[in-house]
Design a protein around this motif. Structure first.
Motif, PDB file in Angstrom:
ATOM      1  N   SER A  38       0.830  -1.209   0.000  1.00  0.00           N
ATOM      2  CA  SER A  38       0.000   0.000   0.000  1.00  0.00           C
ATOM      3  C   SER A  38       0.865   1.260   0.000  1.00  0.00           C
ATOM      4  O   SER A  38       0.500   2.273  -0.614  1.00  0.00           O
ATOM      5  N   ALA A  42       1.182   4.075  -3.132  1.00  0.00           N
ATOM      6  CA  ALA A  42       1.007   5.515  -2.939  1.00  0.00           C
ATOM      7  C   ALA A  42       1.977   6.327  -3.786  1.00  0.00           C
ATOM      8  O   ALA A  42       1.748   7.516  -4.031  1.00  0.00           O
ATOM      9  N   ARG A 112      -6.371  -0.093   2.660  1.00  0.00           N
ATOM     10  CA  ARG A 112      -5.409   0.939   2.235  1.00  0.00           C
ATOM     11  C   ARG A 112      -4.790   0.591   0.887  1.00  0.00           C
ATOM     12  O   ARG A 112      -4.622   1.463   0.030  1.00  0.00           O
ATOM     13  N   THR A 116      -5.510   3.045  -2.268  1.00  0.00           N
ATOM     14  CA  THR A 116      -4.377   3.792  -2.811  1.00  0.00           C
ATOM     15  C   THR A 116      -4.114   3.431  -4.260  1.00  0.00           C
ATOM     16  O   THR A 116      -3.852   4.311  -5.095  1.00  0.00           O
ATOM     17  N   GLY A 159     -10.166   7.956   0.572  1.00  0.00           N
ATOM     18  CA  GLY A 159      -9.275   7.305   1.524  1.00  0.00           C
ATOM     19  C   GLY A 159      -9.737   7.467   2.957  1.00  0.00           C
ATOM     20  O   GLY A 159      -9.595   6.552   3.779  1.00  0.00           O
TER      21      GLY A 159
END
Length: 290
Positions: A38, A42, A112, A116, A159
């Motif tokens: 994750s 990003a 997450r 992402t 998010g």
């Protein structure tokens, strides 16, 4: 001199070290992998979607978030972890503490990663994108802060909603598993304030109410479109629920509440799940008899 393991079992009960199994080590490695992936996701390139400066959907004012990402992250992680830790320590149950922490981190990590990765792949513009962009007609380009513009391209999914619902869904399921709040046919001991069925039920709704509040603020702050909120909430809810059920019995099934002490986690085998935990209750079996 007694071995350390024997001393721990003598103090905390025979089940205190049941979580020390190589399969759980694999689980921890996989959960850590989810969080690492994750973080890598990003930093993936963001898809730069074309836009029109006359598009009303992305022409809302830029506002500071009512709930920052950092605050939301820690509430969705530390509040459930703290409650699980407090109950686990009060019951002197390492198994409860281990399974609670593992399933919480698994749900949060999965949510997450999915959120992402989708943010950068989809590249949907936030409702306040033009305010971030500060379009210059002469230069035919955005003149705002680069980091703020880049973040403006990460609207889908939300998010904040994903993180909040992942953590709070786990907590709601966990509270329901501890109190039988969602299993209305379960026996409820009388003579205690904890016997209130509505009290138990409403208690399970508190975490989800917080997650819903977080989602609403994202609409109010013009950080997301409604579809982003819905998608983020679903990702978080499903991640939290699935990872809870991977390690804990269903909070909807009557057979999991056949004693006055509820909410024992799943172990690896039927033999382990039938082991007594200190007093007069036992772990729920992993599978139903066929």
């Amino acid at each position: 001199m007694a071995l350390p393991q024997a001393r721990i079992r003598a103090i905390f009960g025979n089940e205190s070290l049941d979580w020390l199994d190589r399969s759980y080590l694999i689980d921890w490695v996989l959960v850590a992998t989810l969080w690492i992936l994750s973080e890598l996701a990003a930093h993936l390139p963001v898809f730069e979607r074309d836009f029109y400066i006359t598009d009303p959907a992305i022409n809302h004012p830029y506002n500071h978030s009512q709930i920052s990402g950092t605050v939301n992250h820690f509430i969705a992680l530390l509040v459930p972890a703290g409650i699980v830790a407090a109950v686990g320590l009060s019951r002197l149950s390492f198994v409860l503490l281990h399974h609670g922490t593992l399933s919480l981190l698994a749900g949060r990590g999965l949510a997450r990663l999915l959120t992402t990765a989708l943010k950068n792949r989809v590249g949907r513009l936030r409702p306040d994108f033009l305010a971030r962009c500060k379009w210059d007609v002469t230069k035919m380009n955005c003149t705002g802060k680069e980091a703020r513009i880049l973040d403006g391209r990460r609207s889908f999914p939300s998010g904040h909603s994903s993180a909040a619902f992942a953590g709070m869904t786990f907590l709601s399921f966990w509270i329901a598993g501890q109190t039988a709040a969602w299993c209305f046919e379960a026996h409820v001991p009388a003579g205690s304030l904890r016997s209130s069925r509505m009290g138990r039920f409403l208690l399970t709704l508190l975490p989800l109410s917080w997650a819903l509040y977080v989602a609403i603020t994202r609409l109010e702050d013009y950080k997301h479109h409604k579809e982003d909120i819905i998608a983020g909430g679903l990702i978080g809810f499903l991640s939290g629920a699935i990872c809870y059920l991977a390690f804990w019995p269903s909070p909807f099934t009557t057979r999991n509440f056949d004693s006055h002490v509820y909410g024992q986690p799943r172990l690896l085998s039927n033999d382990q799940n039938h082991r007594r935990l200190g007093h007069d209750f036992e772990l729920t079996r992993l599978e139903e008899d066929v």
